[in-house]
Design an enzyme around this catalytic site. Structure first.
Site, PDB file in Angstrom:
ATOM      1  N   LYS A  60      -4.000   3.127  -3.117  1.00 60.23           N
ATOM      2  CA  LYS A  60      -5.165   3.814  -3.681  1.00 60.23           C
ATOM      3  C   LYS A  60      -5.094   5.288  -3.315  1.00 60.23           C
ATOM      4  O   LYS A  60      -4.939   5.612  -2.143  1.00 60.23           O
ATOM      5  CB  LYS A  60      -6.459   3.246  -3.085  1.00 60.23           C
ATOM      6  N   ASP A  74       0.814  -1.222   0.000  1.00 62.43           N
ATOM      7  CA  ASP A  74       0.000   0.000   0.000  1.00 62.43           C
ATOM      8  C   ASP A  74       0.849   1.274   0.000  1.00 62.43           C
ATOM      9  O   ASP A  74       2.047   1.235   0.206  1.00 62.43           O
ATOM     10  CB  ASP A  74      -0.883   0.007   1.249  1.00 62.43           C
ATOM     11  N   MET A 101      -8.213   9.901   9.039  1.00 61.32           N
ATOM     12  CA  MET A 101      -8.775  10.419   7.786  1.00 61.32           C
ATOM     13  C   MET A 101      -9.689  11.612   8.043  1.00 61.32           C
ATOM     14  O   MET A 101     -10.719  11.777   7.386  1.00 61.32           O
ATOM     15  CB  MET A 101      -9.542   9.303   7.042  1.00 61.32           C
TER      16      MET A 101
HETATM   17  C1  SAM Z   1      -6.942   4.092   5.596  1.00 60.17           C
HETATM   18  S1  SAM Z   1      -6.422   4.563   7.193  1.00 60.17           S
HETATM   19  C2  SAM Z   1      -5.382   3.207   7.589  1.00 60.17           C
HETATM   20  C3  SAM Z   1      -5.092   3.091   9.053  1.00 60.17           C
HETATM   21  C4  SAM Z   1      -4.117   1.964   9.359  1.00 60.17           C
HETATM   22  N1  SAM Z   1      -4.690   0.676   9.053  1.00 60.17           N
HETATM   23  C5  SAM Z   1      -3.663   1.992  10.810  1.00 60.17           C
HETATM   24  O1  SAM Z   1      -4.015   1.090  11.596  1.00 60.17           O
HETATM   25  O2  SAM Z   1      -2.910   2.916  11.153  1.00 60.17           O
HETATM   26  C6  SAM Z   1      -5.271   5.843   6.816  1.00 60.17           C
HETATM   27  C7  SAM Z   1      -5.245   6.899   7.901  1.00 60.17           C
HETATM   28  O3  SAM Z   1      -4.485   6.450   9.012  1.00 60.17           O
HETATM   29  C8  SAM Z   1      -3.774   7.526   9.581  1.00 60.17           C
HETATM   30  N2  SAM Z   1      -2.328   7.251   9.444  1.00 60.17           N
HETATM   31  C9  SAM Z   1      -1.794   6.098   9.029  1.00 60.17           C
HETATM   32  N3  SAM Z   1      -0.442   6.148   9.098  1.00 60.17           N
HETATM   33  C10 SAM Z   1      -0.139   7.382   9.567  1.00 60.17           C
HETATM   34  C11 SAM Z   1       1.090   8.044   9.868  1.00 60.17           C
HETATM   35  N4  SAM Z   1       2.250   7.463   9.686  1.00 60.17           N
HETATM   36  N5  SAM Z   1       1.027   9.304  10.356  1.00 60.17           N
HETATM   37  C12 SAM Z   1      -0.158   9.901  10.557  1.00 60.17           C
HETATM   38  N6  SAM Z   1      -1.340   9.325  10.284  1.00 60.17           N
HETATM   39  C13 SAM Z   1      -1.330   8.085   9.802  1.00 60.17           C
HETATM   40  C14 SAM Z   1      -4.201   8.785   8.845  1.00 60.17           C
HETATM   41  O4  SAM Z   1      -5.325   9.317   9.511  1.00 60.17           O
HETATM   42  C15 SAM Z   1      -4.576   8.210   7.495  1.00 60.17           C
HETATM   43  O5  SAM Z   1      -5.473   9.052   6.813  1.00 60.17           O
END
Ligand code: SAM
Length: 261
Positions: free
Chosen positions: A56, A34, A167
């Protein structure tokens, strides 16, 4: 038949990957990865493994997911170890269970390896506990973005002590206004962790009222924490003198630490 591993890569840095995830990656023949997965983590897969980017962008969720399923069908008939590598934890806004169900229908063996979620891991590393005795009895991890743009029913979550919103950057102003309208204290502390666990990490603390008045600049991806627990971050990063006992530090702040067990 292929064996599939649905793996959580954690929030960014390689050493936040679990040992089990690193082991599965080192045996991969194919890696489907991803957008939020870094090169250092990918390099744990064998050099000869095929690495297929299936990230995506916004607005291409469904087309992107259809392509992932096409890859699953194509690979499922071959005798391969296939790693499906996702940011954070696959079961927290990661569509991990949809992919597992699809593979189950294909008759494939699946192993899910959980990862450190950005929702819990990033605040923890900064000293923001999602629960804390006397300060927060519970938390909710909520998306700022409903399915196909549908609104989130904030009344369901507004009274939870700590909110971790993923998000939610582009809708932060509307969300903050709505939470205030639903009764949250406008002065309540908030923290955005932008690009957490990377060289570009930025931590922005403020309050709900300022977010609602459009005066807080944030870039995605970010985890947004709302709650009194953000005060721990401020304390831990305020270079408190060692002569102050933890009890004194707690008693004069806004956390209202009680004798609750
Ligand atoms: C589709 S979700 C996936 C979440 C992921 N499965 C998790 O457990 O962290 C994507 C969102 O996770 C958050 N996110 C994921 N990685 C991040 C990071 N390294 N720094 C800040 N926000 C992050 C943000 O809010 C982003 O828009």
């Amino acid at each position: 038949m292929a064996k599939f591993f649905i793996i959580g890569a954690g929030p960014g840095e390689t050493d936040l990957l679990t040992v089990r995830a690193a082991r599965a990656l080192s045996r991969a023949d194919v890696v489907l990865y991803d957008r939020l997965v870094g090169d250092d983590i990918l390099s744990l897969a064998p050099k000869l493994a095929r690495k297929i980017y299936v990230g995506k962008g916004s607005g291409e969720q469904e087309i992107g997911q259809a392509k992932i399923f096409e890859n699953f069908v194509r690979l499922s008939e071959q005798d391969l170890n296939v790693v499906r590598l996702k940011g954070g934890d696959p079961m927290i806004f990661g569509r991990g269970v949809e992919e597992w169900l699809f593979l189950h229908e294909l008759g494939c063996e699946v192993e899910l390896v959980p990862g450190v979620s950005s929702a819990t891991g990033l605040p923890a590393m900064l000293g923001i506990p999602l629960t804390a005795r006397g300060a927060s009895r519970g938390f909710a991890v909520v998306t700022g973005h409903g399915l196909a743009g549908a609104p989130i029913e904030w009344s369901k979550y507004s009274s939870v002590d700590t909110l971790a919103i993923l998000m939610g950057v582009s809708r932060r102003v509307e969300i903050a206004k709505e939470l205030i309208q639903l009764g949250r204290n406008p002065k309540e502390l908030v923290c955005f962790i932008e690009n957490g666990s990377s060289q570009q990490q930025k931590v922005i603390t403020s309050n709900l009222e300022k977010v609602a008045s459009q005066s807080v600049e944030v870039k995605a991806p970010a985890v947004w924490i709302i709650g009194n627990v953000v005060a721990f971050y401020e304390k831990l990063h305020a270079h408190v003198s060692l002569s102050e006992s933890p009890k004194e530090i707690f008693s004069e702040n806004i956390l209202q630490v009680s004798n609750e067990q």
